[in-house]
Design a protein around this motif. Sequence first.
Motif, PDB file in Angstrom:
ATOM      1  N   GLU A 182       0.839  -1.208   0.000  1.00  0.00           N
ATOM      2  CA  GLU A 182       0.000   0.000   0.000  1.00  0.00           C
ATOM      3  C   GLU A 182       0.872   1.256   0.000  1.00  0.00           C
ATOM      4  N   GLU A 183       1.905   1.157   0.848  1.00  0.00           N
ATOM      5  CA  GLU A 183       2.823   2.282   0.992  1.00  0.00           C
ATOM      6  C   GLU A 183       3.500   2.616  -0.345  1.00  0.00           C
ATOM      7  N   ILE A 184       3.957   1.539  -1.030  1.00  0.00           N
ATOM      8  CA  ILE A 184       4.642   1.740  -2.313  1.00  0.00           C
ATOM      9  C   ILE A 184       3.656   2.271  -3.351  1.00  0.00           C
ATOM     10  N   MET A 185       2.415   1.745  -3.312  1.00  0.00           N
ATOM     11  CA  MET A 185       1.430   2.204  -4.287  1.00  0.00           C
ATOM     12  C   MET A 185       1.077   3.676  -4.047  1.00  0.00           C
ATOM     13  N   ARG A 186       1.140   4.110  -2.758  1.00  0.00           N
ATOM     14  CA  ARG A 186       0.907   5.532  -2.473  1.00  0.00           C
ATOM     15  C   ARG A 186       2.014   6.388  -3.090  1.00  0.00           C
ATOM     16  N   VAL A 187       3.255   5.847  -3.080  1.00  0.00           N
ATOM     17  CA  VAL A 187       4.365   6.587  -3.712  1.00  0.00           C
ATOM     18  C   VAL A 187       4.084   6.764  -5.207  1.00  0.00           C
ATOM     19  N   PHE A 188       3.670   5.650  -5.843  1.00  0.00           N
ATOM     20  CA  PHE A 188       3.349   5.746  -7.285  1.00  0.00           C
ATOM     21  C   PHE A 188       2.234   6.758  -7.520  1.00  0.00           C
ATOM     22  N   GLY A 189       1.207   6.690  -6.658  1.00  0.00           N
ATOM     23  CA  GLY A 189       0.074   7.619  -6.790  1.00  0.00           C
ATOM     24  C   GLY A 189       0.537   9.065  -6.702  1.00  0.00           C
ATOM     25  N   ALA A 190       1.436   9.315  -5.736  1.00  0.00           N
ATOM     26  CA  ALA A 190       1.923  10.680  -5.532  1.00  0.00           C
ATOM     27  C   ALA A 190       2.729  11.149  -6.740  1.00  0.00           C
ATOM     28  N   LEU A 191       3.561  10.249  -7.269  1.00  0.00           N
ATOM     29  CA  LEU A 191       4.376  10.613  -8.421  1.00  0.00           C
ATOM     30  C   LEU A 191       3.486  10.918  -9.620  1.00  0.00           C
ATOM     31  N   HIS A 192       2.446  10.092  -9.778  1.00  0.00           N
ATOM     32  CA  HIS A 192       1.509  10.337 -10.869  1.00  0.00           C
ATOM     33  C   HIS A 192       0.824  11.688 -10.700  1.00  0.00           C
ATOM     34  N   ALA A 193       0.485  11.990  -9.464  1.00  0.00           N
ATOM     35  CA  ALA A 193      -0.167  13.269  -9.181  1.00  0.00           C
ATOM     36  C   ALA A 193       0.758  14.437  -9.521  1.00  0.00           C
ATOM     37  N   GLN A 194       2.077  14.196  -9.424  1.00  0.00           N
ATOM     38  CA  GLN A 194       3.036  15.262  -9.768  1.00  0.00           C
ATOM     39  C   GLN A 194       3.316  15.323 -11.275  1.00  0.00           C
ATOM     40  N   GLY A 195       2.625  14.475 -12.052  1.00  0.00           N
ATOM     41  CA  GLY A 195       2.743  14.581 -13.505  1.00  0.00           C
ATOM     42  C   GLY A 195       3.491  13.440 -14.164  1.00  0.00           C
ATOM     43  N   GLN A 196       3.943  12.454 -13.390  1.00  0.00           N
ATOM     44  CA  GLN A 196       4.711  11.349 -13.949  1.00  0.00           C
ATOM     45  C   GLN A 196       3.802  10.361 -14.690  1.00  0.00           C
ATOM     46  N   THR A 197       4.214   9.941 -15.863  1.00  0.00           N
ATOM     47  CA  THR A 197       3.512   8.875 -16.567  1.00  0.00           C
ATOM     48  C   THR A 197       3.932   7.546 -15.933  1.00  0.00           C
ATOM     49  N   VAL A 198       2.975   6.705 -15.543  1.00  0.00           N
ATOM     50  CA  VAL A 198       3.302   5.454 -14.859  1.00  0.00           C
ATOM     51  C   VAL A 198       2.664   4.286 -15.609  1.00  0.00           C
ATOM     52  N   VAL A 199       3.489   3.271 -15.910  1.00  0.00           N
ATOM     53  CA  VAL A 199       2.954   2.041 -16.499  1.00  0.00           C
ATOM     54  C   VAL A 199       3.305   0.909 -15.542  1.00  0.00           C
ATOM     55  N   LEU A 200       2.271   0.187 -15.144  1.00  0.00           N
ATOM     56  CA  LEU A 200       2.399  -0.829 -14.114  1.00  0.00           C
ATOM     57  C   LEU A 200       2.070  -2.168 -14.758  1.00  0.00           C
ATOM     58  N   VAL A 201       2.941  -3.142 -14.632  1.00  0.00           N
ATOM     59  CA  VAL A 201       2.615  -4.475 -15.138  1.00  0.00           C
ATOM     60  C   VAL A 201       2.372  -5.347 -13.925  1.00  0.00           C
ATOM     61  N   THR A 202       1.205  -5.947 -13.851  1.00  0.00           N
ATOM     62  CA  THR A 202       0.884  -6.731 -12.656  1.00  0.00           C
ATOM     63  C   THR A 202      -0.148  -7.792 -12.987  1.00  0.00           C
ATOM     64  N   HIS A 203      -0.188  -8.826 -12.166  1.00  0.00           N
ATOM     65  CA  HIS A 203      -1.287  -9.777 -12.321  1.00  0.00           C
ATOM     66  C   HIS A 203      -2.252  -9.661 -11.146  1.00  0.00           C
ATOM     67  N   GLU A 204      -2.003  -8.711 -10.237  1.00  0.00           N
ATOM     68  CA  GLU A 204      -2.855  -8.578  -9.065  1.00  0.00           C
ATOM     69  C   GLU A 204      -3.926  -7.513  -9.309  1.00  0.00           C
ATOM     70  N   PRO A 205      -5.185  -7.902  -9.364  1.00  0.00           N
ATOM     71  CA  PRO A 205      -6.269  -6.937  -9.629  1.00  0.00           C
ATOM     72  C   PRO A 205      -6.290  -5.816  -8.590  1.00  0.00           C
ATOM     73  N   GLU A 206      -5.979  -6.184  -7.342  1.00  0.00           N
ATOM     74  CA  GLU A 206      -5.985  -5.203  -6.251  1.00  0.00           C
ATOM     75  C   GLU A 206      -5.012  -4.054  -6.523  1.00  0.00           C
ATOM     76  N   ILE A 207      -3.833  -4.420  -7.046  1.00  0.00           N
ATOM     77  CA  ILE A 207      -2.808  -3.415  -7.380  1.00  0.00           C
ATOM     78  C   ILE A 207      -3.257  -2.604  -8.594  1.00  0.00           C
ATOM     79  N   ALA A 208      -3.852  -3.312  -9.567  1.00  0.00           N
ATOM     80  CA  ALA A 208      -4.273  -2.644 -10.800  1.00  0.00           C
ATOM     81  C   ALA A 208      -5.323  -1.573 -10.536  1.00  0.00           C
ATOM     82  N   THR A 209      -6.081  -1.712  -9.461  1.00  0.00           N
ATOM     83  CA  THR A 209      -7.134  -0.721  -9.190  1.00  0.00           C
ATOM     84  C   THR A 209      -6.557   0.659  -8.883  1.00  0.00           C
TER      85      THR A 209
END
Lengths: 237, 413
Positions: A182-209
Amino acid sequence: MTDVIIKLEGITRDYMMGAEQVRALRGVDLEIRRNEYVAIMGPSGSGKSTIMNMLGCLDTPSAGRYWLNGHEVSRMKDDDLARIRNREIGFVFQTFNLLPRASALANVELPLVYAGISGRDRRRRAETALHRVGLGERMHHKPNELSGGQRQRVAIARALVNEPSILLADEPTGNLDSTTSEEIMRVFGALHAQGQTVVLVTHEPEIATHAHRVVVLRDGRVDSDRATPPRATGVAA
Amino acid sequence: MPFFEAVILALSSIRAQKLKSFFSLVGVLIGVTFLIAVVSIVQGMNVYMTDKFADAMGGINTFQLQSRPGMTFGNVTEAMWKEWQRRPRITIEDAAYVEARVTTPARFSRESGTSAGVGYHGKMATGIDVFTVDAEFFRIKNWNIADGRAFSPQEVTAGASVVVLGGELADRLFDGAEPVGKTVTIGGLPHRVIGVVEKQGTLFGISLDKFAVTPITSPARLLTNRPHVIDDLQVQAIDPATMPAAVEEVTTLMRVRRGLKPNETANFNIATAQDALDQWGKISRILFLALPGLVGISLVVGGIVIMNIMLMSVVERTREIGIRKALGARGRDIMAQFVVESATLSFTGAAIGIATGLLLAFAVRALTPLPAAVAPWSIGLAVGLGILVGVVAGVYPARQASRLDPIAALGHE
């Protein structure tokens, strides 16, 4: 926000596994625009890893064309691909892939070394990147002196340090417990909020949300591509 | 990646695996140790031979007319030895004949020596070189008198029972007391000490100061050779440039005196310091011929070991290579990293080898009579060879590393 940063056009990728030809990608068309937050999903064998390597310029397509931030990378040679990886892509791996003998700071400096940035400038930028992921206090620790979550933060700082066009994360929480995830996903969320393009490859639906758009692959083709509603608990730095 | 950073990186990888790194550079270390030690010793010998040895022989403008070679380094066959034994000895008359006819300005001294016991007040020094000579001997040898005086030509003519002692012999017999004026016995025959020669030091560990010099007419003469027979005539050309002319003259005079036909080989010998130096030159050339072989083999072995270690290292660090490539390292960056690492490793071996080689050379100097002198070029060569071996040994493993597929490398455990 219409500028396209990734454009895949009829990408196929075949390779030989023993005597058998495996068709990992069978014609993928995909566009990702600046500041999108995209999750690529799919069962194993769907071509998920292949597309990840393709997007990361670690691999080139058998056929089709790929533009990354205006560069046509599908026809590039190794040295040019290395330069593109260095300037345009920030990798985050499931297993962190930090150099074990180097300090967090030295790990983060690594892409800048290959970008030819020297000395003080490199150090300052690496420190800034570590502060951005909340690791300003531990930059002189070696990876084995850091927790899993901290290691992944170092890896994220390393991915960010060259201000890449895309942050490309391959199962970034695969080796982490759910709290740390969760903590790491919050980091990604914050970076995205600052304008970063993020591409995530995952098989976990929970993470994909956490992403705003989910692309599902099946048998080497895009099976579905849809926007997801923003999560209520989501963005926080 | 800048070169300096590549070296820092290489040093940190080497430090991370100290023991393995050490074993991998043993070959280079041994090769370089050899190189430095042998060159230092040979170089020391060179300096020694030209400075001290030639000096001890009376300088390069001095030669001896003798019946057979007194000192040989090369092969002496049975037949040669027998021929030498049959040669007529040099006589007082030969010396007088030559001395009277040589026109090149020169100093002469007949010399007839033996080994005898020298005693004083119950103390006895045995195995002392006793030289019975002419007064010019001291100038030919360029000996300074530390105490008292040398004997004069008049004392030689008169057959005075006087003796000049070598510094160490004087110390041994007199233990700090004044030797001049005392009477010592040489082979039982009494001689009055009139002087002591300044100490010369050692040559190959042998003291040059254990001798006694008396006039060739003194009683000690009886201990040396039959009457009329002498060991040699020492000749010193006053102008070193005329030395070959003097040698030529003496040779011709002796051939005439002995009635040798032009095609007959001489039945006497002219010994020069240059002969001994030439002999040494031959030995040092042989050493220098063998040296590249020894050093070369060690370095080739060392290079192969380093290459193997580097190949292992590439396999062990496949994942690291994958990470570096993913982050933007080009093939040539990886190549450079491994070549620099290999060269740094090998250079480290060479550096340690230089230190152990010098240590060895100085140990030889301290513990044996062999001298040693550092040749700066050998250190330069060792550094160069060390780096070269590392680069050559590193190229193949580095190429393997640079060609790794980043995807496969990242997936490597």
